[in-house]
Design an enzyme around this catalytic site. Sequence first.
Site, PDB file in Angstrom:
ATOM      1  N   GLY A 102       0.830  -1.199   0.000  1.00  0.00           N
ATOM      2  CA  GLY A 102       0.000   0.000   0.000  1.00  0.00           C
ATOM      3  C   GLY A 102       0.867   1.252   0.000  1.00  0.00           C
ATOM      4  CB  SER A 144       0.793   3.869  -4.674  1.00  0.00           C
ATOM      5  OG  SER A 144      -0.542   3.693  -4.233  1.00  0.00           O
ATOM      6  CE1 TYR A 167      -8.272   0.488   8.764  1.00  0.00           C
ATOM      7  CE2 TYR A 167      -8.836   1.337  10.941  1.00  0.00           C
ATOM      8  CZ  TYR A 167      -7.960   1.258   9.873  1.00  0.00           C
ATOM      9  OH  TYR A 167      -6.765   1.948   9.914  1.00  0.00           O
ATOM     10  CB  ALA A 182      -9.096  -6.287  10.058  1.00  0.00           C
ATOM     11  CB  ILE A 212      -2.719  10.325   9.629  1.00  0.00           C
ATOM     12  CG1 ILE A 212      -2.201   9.525  10.831  1.00  0.00           C
ATOM     13  CG2 ILE A 212      -1.580  10.959   8.841  1.00  0.00           C
ATOM     14  CD1 ILE A 212      -1.477  10.321  11.873  1.00  0.00           C
ATOM     15  CB  THR A 235       1.276  -2.240  18.511  1.00  0.00           C
ATOM     16  OG1 THR A 235       1.445  -3.479  17.799  1.00  0.00           O
ATOM     17  CG2 THR A 235       0.483  -1.286  17.625  1.00  0.00           C
TER      18      THR A 235
END
Length: 252
Positions: free
Chosen positions: A14, A16, A151, A154, A184, A240
Site C-alpha cells: 500500500g 503508492s 476495520y 482486523a 492522520i 505496537t
Amino acid sequence: MDLNLKDKVVLVTGGSKGIGLGIAESFIKEGAKVAIVARGEDALNTAKSLLKDVLTIQADLYDQKDREEVVQIVISHFGTIDILVNNVGGSNGSTTAETDLDLFHEAFELNYFSAVHFSKLVLPYMKDKQAGSIINISSVFGRESGGKVTYNSAKAAMISFTKSLADEVIKDGIRVNGVAPGSILHPSGNWQRRLEENPEKINNFVKDEIPAGRFGTVEEIANVVVFLASEKASWVVGATLNVDGGQSKSNF
C-alpha cells in the site's frame, strides 16, 4: 541520527500514497532500497515520479498468488528483503447488523491476512541472514472502539499477530513491531475528504478528541516506522506504538 539503513531492502505494501508513500520516502532518505506495491496504476506512476529509484509493483493484495509474485519480484530485483512494512488497508461496511459477512471477509483479507501472508513469505529470507524487521501498521481503533467494525476487528487481530510473531522469531534475529496511527491528515485520506465536506464538524472533532489539537502528519508516522526498523530500536520487540497526539483513550 544515522539509522544505518543504507542499502537495506524495504518492501512497503500500500505504498503508492498516504502513509505508505511517506514511509517509502523516509526509507529512501535513509539510503534504503525501496519497493512499493499497490493496486492502482495511476498512483504508482505518480509515486514513481516523486520517489527516486523506487521499484513499483502493481498487484491486487487481496489475491494470494499476487502477493507471492510480489515477493519474488523484489527478490529477483534486489536479492533479498531486509524490512517489510505491512501498511495496506482499507475500511468498508457500517454497523455489524447492516454489514454483509462478505465485507468482513474482505476487510480481514486486506488488512490482516495480507500482513500474515507477506510476513510468512519474507521470513525464510530473514531467517537465512538471522536478521530482519517487520512493521505492521494498525490503528488506535484496533485497541478501542471507533471507526467501522470490520476495520477495527482486523486491526485488533493485527496487533495480536504482531506480538505473537515477534515472540516466535526474535530468536532468529527478526524483530516484529507495529505502529498504531491516530487520525492522520493527507490529501488521499478520508479525513481530508471529511474536512472538505464539513469543516466545522471535523474541526470540532479535532478540538474535542485529539489532545495535541491537530491532525497528525504522514511524516510523523514514517519517522517512527524507520526508527523501529533500525537497530536503534534493537530492544523493541512485539510492541505496537500509538502515534496519535494523545488521541487514544487507552492507558496501556
